[in-house]
Design an enzyme around this catalytic site. Structure first.
Site, short mmCIF file in Angstrom:
data_model
loop_
_atom_site.label_atom_id
_atom_site.label_comp_id
_atom_site.label_asym_id
_atom_site.label_seq_id
_atom_site.Cartn_x
_atom_site.Cartn_y
_atom_site.Cartn_z
N SER A 14 -22.86 -86.62 -53.70
CA SER A 14 -22.98 -85.67 -52.60
C SER A 14 -23.03 -86.46 -51.30
O SER A 14 -22.39 -87.52 -51.17
CB SER A 14 -24.22 -84.80 -52.78
OG SER A 14 -24.36 -83.88 -51.71
N TYR A 20 -17.36 -79.86 -45.02
CA TYR A 20 -17.76 -80.96 -45.90
C TYR A 20 -19.17 -80.74 -46.44
O TYR A 20 -19.43 -80.95 -47.63
CB TYR A 20 -17.70 -82.28 -45.12
CG TYR A 20 -18.00 -83.48 -45.98
CD1 TYR A 20 -17.08 -83.94 -46.91
CD2 TYR A 20 -19.21 -84.16 -45.86
CE1 TYR A 20 -17.36 -85.05 -47.70
CE2 TYR A 20 -19.50 -85.26 -46.65
CZ TYR A 20 -18.57 -85.69 -47.57
OH TYR A 20 -18.85 -86.78 -48.36
N LYS A 27 -20.33 -80.26 -50.53
CA LYS A 27 -21.37 -81.09 -51.11
C LYS A 27 -22.59 -80.25 -51.51
O LYS A 27 -23.25 -80.53 -52.52
CB LYS A 27 -21.76 -82.20 -50.14
CG LYS A 27 -20.67 -83.25 -49.97
CD LYS A 27 -20.20 -83.82 -51.30
CE LYS A 27 -19.25 -84.98 -51.15
NZ LYS A 27 -18.75 -85.46 -52.47
#
Length: 276
Positions: free
Chosen positions: A133, A147, A151
């Site tokens: 992550s 993004y 994650k």
């Protein structure tokens, strides 16, 4: 000797993980979309490294790579889902196709490899799944909404998976790195092609042309590899492994801020049940 299957080994943390493991004698399946970029590892360690082409957005390539790994080494003990890349854009700026590709790589690519290795792990009642992550999932900076979203999805997926597979002798954990001196903020970082002027003071500050961080990140990839190995081989592997002083500090700051806000609104939150 364990067998590790690592996605995204051409550069960065994935390559650092592979090098550390090969140096100490483990079997490592090193994968990359362009297999030529990892062939040097297989050439240097012909008995313990297997270089394979792998685009995690391809069902067929995932299936073939796992089958080839199991044929060569017999079993996969540790899967490390590291393949991915950065993407920066204000939410409004994000290109739909770019965002879909981001989710297909980070989220569905992770799901593909997990589903491919789990049948054998379940049969053996052993194995470890590591999903990469980012501290971005915790702090959600301007310009990194997409993004952070992929994650965050990986982290939630991993926690549920961990609970599902624990009774079967399998471990799942998340690694949340801070800034490491890799290509992540350089070659591996994509961004919206058409910036919107109104976001110049927020998301715009983190565009590649305005980013001065690349090449000066505090994290040492080799030390990250050592920490990952230690966590995986621990008698009690964590659900989440933070990597870096910056990640540890940012995580605690974000957690404290969230707890403060939850406390401030607790009376309102608790006033929504039916009256008894």
């Amino acid at each position: 000797m364990s067998t590790w299957f690592i996605t995204g080994c051409s550069t960065g943390l994935g390559r650092a993980f592979a090098e550390a493991l090969l140096t100490r004698g483990d079997n490592v399946v090193v994968t990359a979309r362009d297999v030529a970029k990892v062939q040097d590892l297989a050439d240097a360690y012909p008995d313990t490294a297997l270089a394979l082409p792998l685009d995690v957005t391809s069902d067929a390539q995932v299936t073939d790579a796992v089958a080839a790994a199991e044929k060569r080494f017999g079993e996969i003990n540790v899967l490390v889902n590291n393949a991915g890349y950065g993407y920066r854009a204000a939410v409004e700026e994000g290109d739909d196709e770019d965002v879909r590709q981001l989710f297909d790589t980070h989220v569905f690519g992770t799901v593909r490899t997990i589903k491919a290795v789990l049948p054998s792990m379940r049969a053996r009642r052993s194995g470890t799944i590591v999903n990469l992550s980012s501290i971005g999932a915790r702090i959600c900076p301007e310009g990194s909404g997409y993004y952070a979203a992929v994650k965050s999805a990986v982290e939630s997926l991993t926690l549920s998976l961990r609970k599902e597979v624990a009774p079967l002798g399998i471990t799942a954990l998340v690694v949340e790195p801070g800034g490491f001196r890799t290509d992540f903020a350089g070659r591996s970082l994509l961004q919206a092609a058409e910036p919107i002027a109104d976001y110049a003071g927020t998301a715009g500050k983190r565009r590649k042309e305005n980013d001065t961080v690349h090449g000066t990140q505090p994290g040492d990839p080799a030390k990250a590899a050592a920490a990952l190995i230690e966590a995986v081989e621990s008698d009690s592997p964590p659900y989440m492994l933070l990597l870096g002083n910056d990640a540890s500090t940012a995580f605690r700051t974000a957690l404290d801020a969230l707890r403060t806000e939850v406390d401030q609104w607790e009376l309102v939150s608790r006033a929504t049940d039916f009256d008894k």
